[in-house]
Design a protein around this motif. Sequence first.
Motif, PDB file in Angstrom:
ATOM      1  N   ARG A   1       1.014  -1.241   0.125  1.00 49.45           N
ATOM      2  CA  ARG A   1      -0.067  -0.029   0.021  1.00 49.45           C
ATOM      3  C   ARG A   1       0.939   1.482   0.157  1.00 49.45           C
ATOM      4  O   ARG A   1       0.350   2.220  -0.515  1.00 49.45           O
ATOM      5  CB  ARG A   1      -0.884   0.070   1.223  1.00 49.45           C
ATOM      6  N   GLN A   2       1.798   1.323   0.848  1.00 47.34           N
ATOM      7  CA  GLN A   2       2.748   2.321   0.957  1.00 47.34           C
ATOM      8  C   GLN A   2       3.656   2.790  -0.547  1.00 47.34           C
ATOM      9  O   GLN A   2       3.457   3.777  -0.914  1.00 47.34           O
ATOM     10  CB  GLN A   2       3.731   2.388   2.011  1.00 47.34           C
ATOM     11  N   THR A   3       3.821   1.641  -1.055  1.00 48.79           N
ATOM     12  CA  THR A   3       4.725   1.718  -2.351  1.00 48.79           C
ATOM     13  C   THR A   3       3.897   1.823  -3.354  1.00 48.79           C
ATOM     14  O   THR A   3       4.549   2.016  -4.578  1.00 48.79           O
ATOM     15  CB  THR A   3       5.797   0.765  -2.601  1.00 48.79           C
TER      16      THR A   3
ATOM     17  N   HIS B   1       2.229  -3.833  -6.698  1.00 48.49           N
ATOM     18  CA  HIS B   1       1.209  -5.052  -6.605  1.00 48.49           C
ATOM     19  C   HIS B   1       2.108  -6.333  -6.581  1.00 48.49           C
ATOM     20  O   HIS B   1       1.516  -7.315  -6.395  1.00 48.49           O
ATOM     21  CB  HIS B   1       0.378  -5.053  -7.663  1.00 48.49           C
ATOM     22  N   MET B   2       3.241  -6.480  -6.805  1.00 45.12           N
ATOM     23  CA  MET B   2       4.006  -7.555  -6.923  1.00 45.12           C
ATOM     24  C   MET B   2       5.575  -7.551  -6.331  1.00 45.12           C
ATOM     25  O   MET B   2       6.002  -6.446  -6.410  1.00 45.12           O
ATOM     26  CB  MET B   2       4.344  -8.230  -8.626  1.00 45.12           C
ATOM     27  N   ALA B   3       5.842  -8.675  -5.628  1.00 48.46           N
ATOM     28  CA  ALA B   3       7.342  -8.584  -5.069  1.00 48.46           C
ATOM     29  C   ALA B   3       7.988  -9.886  -5.542  1.00 48.46           C
ATOM     30  O   ALA B   3       7.286 -10.937  -5.697  1.00 48.46           O
ATOM     31  CB  ALA B   3       7.129  -8.401  -3.531  1.00 48.46           C
TER      32      ALA B   3
ATOM     33  N   VAL C   1       5.056 -12.905  -5.164  1.00 44.30           N
ATOM     34  CA  VAL C   1       4.060 -12.913  -4.585  1.00 44.30           C
ATOM     35  C   VAL C   1       3.196 -11.513  -4.845  1.00 44.30           C
ATOM     36  O   VAL C   1       3.795 -10.521  -5.274  1.00 44.30           O
ATOM     37  CB  VAL C   1       4.076 -12.735  -2.878  1.00 44.30           C
ATOM     38  N   THR C   2       1.971 -11.417  -4.873  1.00 42.65           N
ATOM     39  CA  THR C   2       1.186 -10.366  -5.419  1.00 42.65           C
ATOM     40  C   THR C   2       0.279  -9.840  -4.222  1.00 42.65           C
ATOM     41  O   THR C   2       0.105 -10.860  -3.504  1.00 42.65           O
ATOM     42  CB  THR C   2       0.165 -10.633  -6.833  1.00 42.65           C
ATOM     43  N   ILE C   3      -0.239  -8.650  -4.188  1.00 45.04           N
ATOM     44  CA  ILE C   3      -1.058  -8.179  -3.472  1.00 45.04           C
ATOM     45  C   ILE C   3      -2.518  -8.869  -3.427  1.00 45.04           C
ATOM     46  O   ILE C   3      -3.165  -9.054  -2.506  1.00 45.04           O
ATOM     47  CB  ILE C   3      -1.421  -6.576  -3.605  1.00 45.04           C
ATOM     48  N   GLU C   4      -2.706  -9.373  -4.656  1.00 41.73           N
ATOM     49  CA  GLU C   4      -4.059 -10.211  -4.737  1.00 41.73           C
ATOM     50  C   GLU C   4      -3.829 -11.572  -3.888  1.00 41.73           C
ATOM     51  O   GLU C   4      -4.826 -12.165  -3.374  1.00 41.73           O
ATOM     52  CB  GLU C   4      -4.336 -10.566  -6.112  1.00 41.73           C
TER      53      GLU C   4
END
Length: 281
Positions: free
Chosen positions: A156-158, A161-163, A176-179
């Motif tokens: 949310r801060q950055t 949607h994906m890391a 991993v994704t925000i979903e």
Amino acid sequence: MNDDHSRNGSSGKSFIDKIANFLSGEPQNQSEVLEILTNAHHSGLVEAEALGIFQGALQVSDMQVREIMVPRPQCIIINATAKPEEYLPPIIESAHSRFPVYGESTDDIIGILLAKDLLDLAYKGKLEKTQLKDLIRPASLVPESKRLNVLLREFRQTRTHMAIVVNEYGKMSGLVTIEDVLEQIVGEIDDEHDFDDDYMIKQAEGNEFMVKAVTPIDEFNEHFATKFNEDEYDTIGGIVLSHFGHLPKREENVIIGKYNFTVMNADNRAIRLLKVSPIQH
């Protein structure tokens, strides 16, 4: 009017008093919090869906990224030097929106490619003349041990949607994704292949059918005139998984009897949706 206002005020106060009564026990741990919320649900103060979200929100604080990440073997990663004819097919086939891009080796993740960034270039006929390294965006790297609630806050801060998930040696172990995180809270998020919960089997095109993996064996047998053993497995997803011998990813297929089963929706935990079509002789 005053009577209505009084009644509304009294009702509101009563609701608040009930909540206060439930919370007066000053819970000392998550188990006690869940017990309070469950009691509130049984008393009609909290709806079932809301209770599920509460439970999911508490659960993510105890979960780590490694528990929900998409393992590296199931990830589609793009070579920074790839040509459009090399990287477009897997992008189109997967229908994903973000892809890790690597440099000299697959362990050298240099950024994230957004599929939408290719659309304007393709429309203007500039795709062939543009190198992927000029399109990629910075990649966020997170350790396998990161807590999901912390990861969600960072997403949310950055506004990412994906890391990329890395192991103790700094090598990519998955993504991993925000979903993925939100699904732990609110449940599975439907995609374009999903359909109404009232249906387990739905005809698609011609002789093709979309079948939920949780479809009971007896229901599947009745619809397709098959004779799958109802004692060994409960769902058609269980039978398909046993024939794969591994957890398949999207678009993988296997032939069982007279039918071809294609995985249309799956994650790193289970098969969700299947396309079933008769084998053409």
